[in-house]
Design a protein around this motif. Structure first.
Motif, short mmCIF file in Angstrom:
data_model
loop_
_atom_site.label_atom_id
_atom_site.label_comp_id
_atom_site.label_asym_id
_atom_site.label_seq_id
_atom_site.Cartn_x
_atom_site.Cartn_y
_atom_site.Cartn_z
N GLU A 71 0.82 -1.20 0.00
CA GLU A 71 0.00 0.00 0.00
C GLU A 71 0.86 1.26 0.00
O GLU A 71 0.56 2.24 -0.69
N GLN A 72 1.95 1.24 0.74
CA GLN A 72 2.86 2.39 0.77
C GLN A 72 3.54 2.59 -0.58
O GLN A 72 3.74 3.72 -1.02
N GLN A 73 3.89 1.49 -1.25
CA GLN A 73 4.49 1.60 -2.58
C GLN A 73 3.49 2.16 -3.58
O GLN A 73 3.86 2.95 -4.45
N ARG A 74 2.24 1.78 -3.45
CA ARG A 74 1.22 2.32 -4.35
C ARG A 74 1.06 3.83 -4.11
O ARG A 74 0.97 4.61 -5.07
N SER A 75 1.06 4.23 -2.85
CA SER A 75 0.95 5.65 -2.53
C SER A 75 2.13 6.43 -3.10
O SER A 75 1.97 7.54 -3.61
N LEU A 76 3.31 5.83 -3.02
CA LEU A 76 4.49 6.49 -3.58
C LEU A 76 4.37 6.64 -5.09
O LEU A 76 4.70 7.70 -5.64
N ARG A 77 3.89 5.60 -5.77
CA ARG A 77 3.74 5.67 -7.23
C ARG A 77 2.81 6.81 -7.63
O ARG A 77 2.99 7.43 -8.68
N GLU A 78 1.82 7.08 -6.80
CA GLU A 78 0.90 8.18 -7.09
C GLU A 78 1.58 9.54 -6.99
O GLU A 78 1.10 10.52 -7.55
N GLU A 79 2.70 9.59 -6.28
CA GLU A 79 3.43 10.85 -6.08
C GLU A 79 4.56 11.04 -7.09
O GLU A 79 5.30 12.01 -7.03
N ILE A 80 4.69 10.10 -8.03
CA ILE A 80 5.78 10.13 -9.01
C ILE A 80 5.24 10.46 -10.40
O ILE A 80 4.26 9.86 -10.86
N GLY A 81 5.89 11.41 -11.06
CA GLY A 81 5.63 11.68 -12.47
C GLY A 81 6.81 11.20 -13.29
O GLY A 81 7.96 11.28 -12.84
N MET A 82 6.56 10.70 -14.49
CA MET A 82 7.62 10.12 -15.31
C MET A 82 7.54 10.68 -16.73
O MET A 82 6.50 10.63 -17.38
N LEU A 83 8.67 11.23 -17.18
CA LEU A 83 8.80 11.69 -18.56
C LEU A 83 9.73 10.73 -19.28
O LEU A 83 10.93 10.69 -18.99
N PHE A 84 9.18 9.94 -20.19
CA PHE A 84 9.95 8.89 -20.86
C PHE A 84 10.76 9.44 -22.02
O PHE A 84 10.44 10.50 -22.58
N GLN A 85 11.78 8.69 -22.40
CA GLN A 85 12.69 9.12 -23.45
C GLN A 85 11.97 9.43 -24.76
O GLN A 85 12.20 10.46 -25.37
N GLY A 86 11.08 8.57 -25.18
CA GLY A 86 10.38 8.79 -26.45
C GLY A 86 9.05 9.49 -26.30
O GLY A 86 8.28 9.58 -27.27
N GLY A 87 8.75 9.97 -25.10
CA GLY A 87 7.45 10.59 -24.86
C GLY A 87 6.41 9.58 -24.38
O GLY A 87 5.67 9.82 -23.46
N ALA A 88 6.36 8.41 -25.07
CA ALA A 88 5.48 7.30 -24.69
C ALA A 88 4.01 7.69 -24.64
O ALA A 88 3.26 7.22 -23.78
N LEU A 89 3.60 8.53 -25.55
CA LEU A 89 2.17 8.84 -25.66
C LEU A 89 1.44 7.69 -26.33
O LEU A 89 2.01 6.97 -27.16
N PHE A 90 0.18 7.53 -26.00
CA PHE A 90 -0.64 6.49 -26.62
C PHE A 90 -1.16 7.01 -27.96
O PHE A 90 -1.94 7.97 -28.00
N ASP A 91 -0.75 6.37 -29.05
CA ASP A 91 -1.14 6.82 -30.39
C ASP A 91 -2.65 6.80 -30.61
O ASP A 91 -3.19 7.61 -31.37
N SER A 92 -3.33 5.85 -29.95
CA SER A 92 -4.78 5.69 -30.17
C SER A 92 -5.61 6.64 -29.34
O SER A 92 -6.83 6.68 -29.48
N MET A 93 -4.96 7.41 -28.45
CA MET A 93 -5.67 8.38 -27.61
C MET A 93 -5.35 9.79 -28.08
O MET A 93 -4.22 10.07 -28.49
N ASN A 94 -6.34 10.68 -27.99
CA ASN A 94 -6.04 12.07 -28.30
C ASN A 94 -5.27 12.70 -27.13
O ASN A 94 -5.05 12.06 -26.09
#
Length: 254
Positions: A71-94
């Protein structure tokens, strides 16, 4: 603040991280730099909890990630933002759907509230009015700004950026660097950027960790890095033609 205390990571017989200790400071752009194979990516994945070091501890504020329950690890993940090398946007989503994705994952907010937040962060990265466009319909620099908007939509305490300028022209790369730094200062985020781009080091390197062969061999800011006599650092810094010219100018002025 993230504190790293003597972490070691190996794969089989090969030791990749060899006892690294450092602190990544809140409200600053903290850079991890070094040549290929120095351990930058492995260290990033340890910080994110994707790899578990065999020795040492990683503290988020005063709590070691290794001692957190599920549960603590999940809470930590909610506090983390990640900017990936290639952007990693979903092509099928606007764009709107891409930025809203973390809100759908980690909150129970109403659709109207989520949309308001999406519009806020898109405005913050100067991308009003692109909500219904798809990633393929906007430039690479705009895609990176969308990725930044998505990374901060949940008001993270920690922001990780993996080679954020990869594939960008120098002018656009500077825009992205400055935006990352502005957001870091504005929201008081602990930002960690893995990069090999010396322009980024010069622009936003407020706290720089230099790795070589899995060891931390130098730490300082973007002013100190040009004054150090550490040979490993100077060899790295002046490996590009641009910085060779800067060094030649500095020598002539002495």
């Amino acid at each position: 603040m993230i504190k790293v205390d003597n972490i070691k990571k190996r794969f089989g017989e090969e030791e990749i991280l060899k006892g690294i200790s450092t602190v990544f400071e809140k409200g600053k752009t903290n850079l991890i730099i070094g040549q290929s194979g120095s351990g930058k990516t492995v260290m990033l994945k340890c910080l994110l909890g994707l790899f578990q070091p065999e020795e040492g501890y990683i503290f988020y504020e005063d709590q070691a990630i290794q001692n957190m329950d599920e549960e603590q690890q999940r809470s930590l993940r909610e506090e983390i933002g990640m900017l990936f090398q290639g952007g990693a946007l979903f092509d099928s989503m606007n764009i709107e759907e891409n930025v809203m994705f973390p809100l759908r994952m980690f909150t129970n907010n109403k659709k109207a509230d989520m949309l308001n937040r999406v519009n806020e962060v898109l405005a913050r990265v100067n991308l009003e009015g692109v909500n219904k466009k798809y990633p393929a319909e906007i430039s690479g620099g705009m895609q990176k700004r969308v990725s930044i908007a998505r990374a901060i939509v949940n008001n993270p305490k920690y922001l990780f950026c993996d080679e954020p300028n990869s594939g960008l022209d120098p002018k656009t790369a500077t825009v992205i660097d400055n935006l990352i730094q502005e957001i870091t200062h504005e929201y008081g985020i602990t930002t960690v950027v893995v990069t090999h781009d010396m322009n980024s080091v010069m622009e936003i390197g407020e706290n720089i960790v230099f790795l070589k062969d899995g060891k931390l061999v130098w730490q300082g800011d973007n002013e100190a890095i040009f004054k150090t006599d550490n040979k490993s650092v100077t060899d790295f810094v002046y490996s590009s033609d641009l910085f060779k010219k800067i060094r030649d100018i500095q020598l002539k002025e002495q």
